[in-house]
Design an enzyme around this catalytic site. Structure first.
Site, PDB file in Angstrom:
ATOM      1  CG  HIS A  62     -38.766  18.926   1.966  1.00 21.22           C
ATOM      2  ND1 HIS A  62     -38.281  18.446   0.746  1.00 21.22           N
ATOM      3  CD2 HIS A  62     -40.043  19.197   1.500  1.00 21.22           C
ATOM      4  CE1 HIS A  62     -39.231  18.298  -0.048  1.00 21.22           C
ATOM      5  NE2 HIS A  62     -40.045  18.780   0.390  1.00 21.22           N
TER       6      HIS A  62
ATOM      7  NE  ARG B 193     -35.128  22.171   3.745  1.00 20.93           N
ATOM      8  CZ  ARG B 193     -35.623  22.402   2.586  1.00 20.93           C
ATOM      9  NH1 ARG B 193     -35.630  21.257   1.756  1.00 20.93           N
ATOM     10  NH2 ARG B 193     -36.642  23.215   2.076  1.00 20.93           N
TER      11      ARG B 193
ATOM     12  CG  ASN C 287     -35.476  17.861  -1.496  1.00 24.70           C
ATOM     13  OD1 ASN C 287     -36.019  17.450  -0.225  1.00 24.70           O
ATOM     14  ND2 ASN C 287     -35.902  19.153  -1.856  1.00 24.70           N
TER      15      ASN C 287
ATOM     16  CE  LYS D  54     -40.794  14.713  -4.186  1.00 20.86           C
ATOM     17  NZ  LYS D  54     -40.733  15.649  -3.166  1.00 20.86           N
TER      18      LYS D  54
ATOM     19  CG  HIS E 215     -42.411  18.617  -7.158  1.00 21.29           C
ATOM     20  ND1 HIS E 215     -42.091  19.198  -6.143  1.00 21.29           N
ATOM     21  CD2 HIS E 215     -42.587  19.363  -8.495  1.00 21.29           C
ATOM     22  CE1 HIS E 215     -42.213  20.708  -6.698  1.00 21.29           C
ATOM     23  NE2 HIS E 215     -42.575  20.690  -7.990  1.00 21.29           N
TER      24      HIS E 215
ATOM     25  CG  HIS F 162     -46.853  19.788  -3.602  1.00 20.79           C
ATOM     26  ND1 HIS F 162     -46.607  19.305  -4.857  1.00 20.79           N
ATOM     27  CD2 HIS F 162     -45.574  19.416  -2.787  1.00 20.79           C
ATOM     28  CE1 HIS F 162     -45.304  19.010  -5.063  1.00 20.79           C
ATOM     29  NE2 HIS F 162     -44.605  19.273  -3.875  1.00 20.79           N
TER      30      HIS F 162
ATOM     31  CG  ASP G  70     -43.929  20.686   0.225  1.00 20.82           C
ATOM     32  OD1 ASP G  70     -42.704  20.418   0.602  1.00 20.82           O
ATOM     33  OD2 ASP G  70     -44.036  21.542  -0.812  1.00 20.82           O
TER      34      ASP G  70
ATOM     35  CG  HIS H 215     -36.002  27.528   2.075  1.00 21.73           C
ATOM     36  ND1 HIS H 215     -35.006  26.792   1.565  1.00 21.73           N
ATOM     37  CD2 HIS H 215     -37.219  27.151   1.494  1.00 21.73           C
ATOM     38  CE1 HIS H 215     -35.352  25.852   0.498  1.00 21.73           C
ATOM     39  NE2 HIS H 215     -36.767  26.190   0.557  1.00 21.73           N
TER      40      HIS H 215
END
Ligand code: DOR
Length: 441
Positions: free
Chosen positions: A65, A67, A97, A150, A182, A236, A307, A311
């Site tokens: 990810h 971002r 996402n 996804k 997911h 995952h 994965d 953050h």
């Protein structure tokens, strides 16, 4: 001016060819492997020796990810792929996402454009499934540079969600290429959240998102994937129960695990790392971890994906459940797994299968995953004896931290060759980003 047969000659390494390590040389011209075997340095514009090192097909991380757009205070394509490069990864698949989410051609092309100038590694992007695009997924998945679709069956970071069974069925019926999933059951997550004692903190995370949440959802995937022969890839996997369930998964279903789930376990990780260890699906007990390792040794697990879900530390410090889920990992995945190789948890050959060969087979990546004449010159060079300590200060991610900070490891990537150029050597990044969009068969 002298004409050279090869732009780059690679000498003296143990090269992984056709399932065995061979002491041989590789000649590269432009971005292709054009010769394997005896080679003279005088015929190469540039030569490099990798004595006592292993030369592997480029490692591919199919779950990151980055971002961008929208959440670039956490990560962006430039820094995310720089971390990948430093970690010996030559290609990445990036998740949808972001903000806005990658659910249509316009948002998808925005990412491709950014990556064309900013990506250190080769790249492809997933399209996120949602109610609005669920019946058009077969069109969207065909776009050049699309890794596939996804599906989030349980809410995680962002608002992408396919929680209704009928939408899942439409999606799995519609998609012709591999669908990455997911797998956590949204209904159960909502119900259980009401019963959780929030004041206990992050230790409640795995009680909330319990193993049944994962199992119920994975059973639904199996039901519809089998009905429509969908190529479903379950991301995952976190429970021993799912590994058991997936042992007879059939030829269309594939399975991924993360280095985090194979290395950390609860309650130890939450005691030491608090919400830094919080991710979805959660890190669970040692029994579950043992089950995942069993899945690797018995062939149930097909792929390792990081994965990488950064953050900021500030965001992570919020009181659970307001702390976001996910941890960075693209830079440390290969080192963590090489350390497991040194600890005899898996062989180097198996690791190559999980991080390079299988991603190519499963997603139909063209001309990668193997060291062969005519294939792309993406190579990862590793030193199995090199000892390193993971340190936050060396993490290239904009988030600037790793859950493995302070961990001593044996085994490390020492060079990364992408599209025929040495882009990383001994922790130094060279030149400018030159990643290319990945081709699929
Ligand atoms: O922990 C997670 N974080 N799991 C996911 O599936 C998404 C990810 C994120 O994007 O932060």
């Amino acid at each position: 001016m002298k004409k050279y047969d090869f732009d780059l000659g690679i000498f003296k390494g143990n090269v992984y060819i056709n399932g065995v390590f061979k002491n041989t040389s590789i000649g590269i011209k432009k971005n292709k492997i054009v010769h394997i075997g005896q080679l003279k340095p005088e015929n190469c514009l540039q030569s490099i020796e990798f004595e006592n090192k292993y030369i592997l097909p480029g490692m591919i991380d199919t779950q990151v990810h980055f971002r961008e757009p929208g959440l670039t205070h956490k990560e962006d394509i430039y820094h995310g792929t720089k971390g990948a490069l430093l970690g010996g990864i030559t290609s990445i698949f990036e998740m949808p996402n972001t903000s806005p989410a990658t659910i249509n051609e316009i948002e998808f092309q925005k990412k491709i454009k950014i990556a064309e100038t900013n990506s250190w590694t080769n790249f492809a992007f997933f399209i996120g499934a949602c109610k609005a695009n669920v019946s058009k997924l077969d069109e969207l998945e065909k776009m050049k540079g699309c890794a596939g679709i996804k599906i989030f069956m349980g809410s995680s970071t962002g608002n992408l969600l396919i929680s209704e069974e009928e939408d899942l069925e439409i999606a799995l019926k519609t998609c012709k290429r591999r669908v990455a999933i997911h797998s956590e059951d949204e209904k159960r997550l909502i119900e259980r959240f009401k019963t959780i004692n929030k004041s206990n903190g992050v230790i409640e995370h795995e009680k909330w998102r319990d193993s049944l949440s994962a199992i119920i959802s994975t059973k639904k995937v199996l039901k519809y994937a089998k009905k429509y022969n969908t190529k479903a890839h379950i991301l995952h996997i976190s429970t021993a129960d799912e590994i058991q369930l997936l042992q007879n998964k059939g030829k269309f279903i594939t399975v991924e695990v993360t280095p985090q789930h194979l290395t950390l376990f609860s309650p130890d990780c939450y005691n030491k790392l608090d919400s830094l260890a919080q991710m979805n699906p959660p890190i669970r007990s040692l029994e579950h971890q043992i089950g995942l390792w069993k899945g690797i040794s018995n062939g149930t697990v097909d792929v390792i994906g990081s994965d990488h879900a950064p953050h900021t530390l500030e965001e992570k410090k919020k009181q659970w459940p307001n702390s976001p889920s996910g941890m960075p990992g693209v830079q440390t995945t290969l080192s963590i797994m090489l350390n497991h190789v040194n600890n005899k948890k898996l062989t180097l050959k198996k690791l190559i299968e999980l991080l390079s060969e299988n991603p190519c087979k499963i997603y139909n990546i063209k001309n990668k995953g193997f060291i062969k004449e005519g294939y792309d010159a993406d190579l990862t060079i590793v030193d199995l004896n090199k000892e390193i300590i993971i340190k936050n200060e060396n993490i290239a991610s904009k988030s600037g931290w790793s859950p493995f900070n302070g961990m001593k490891l044996k085994g490390s990537p020492v060079a990364t060759i992408i599209n025929g150029s040495i882009k990383m050597i001994e922790g130094k990044v060279l030149e400018k980003p030159n990643g290319k969009v990945i081709d699929f068969d």
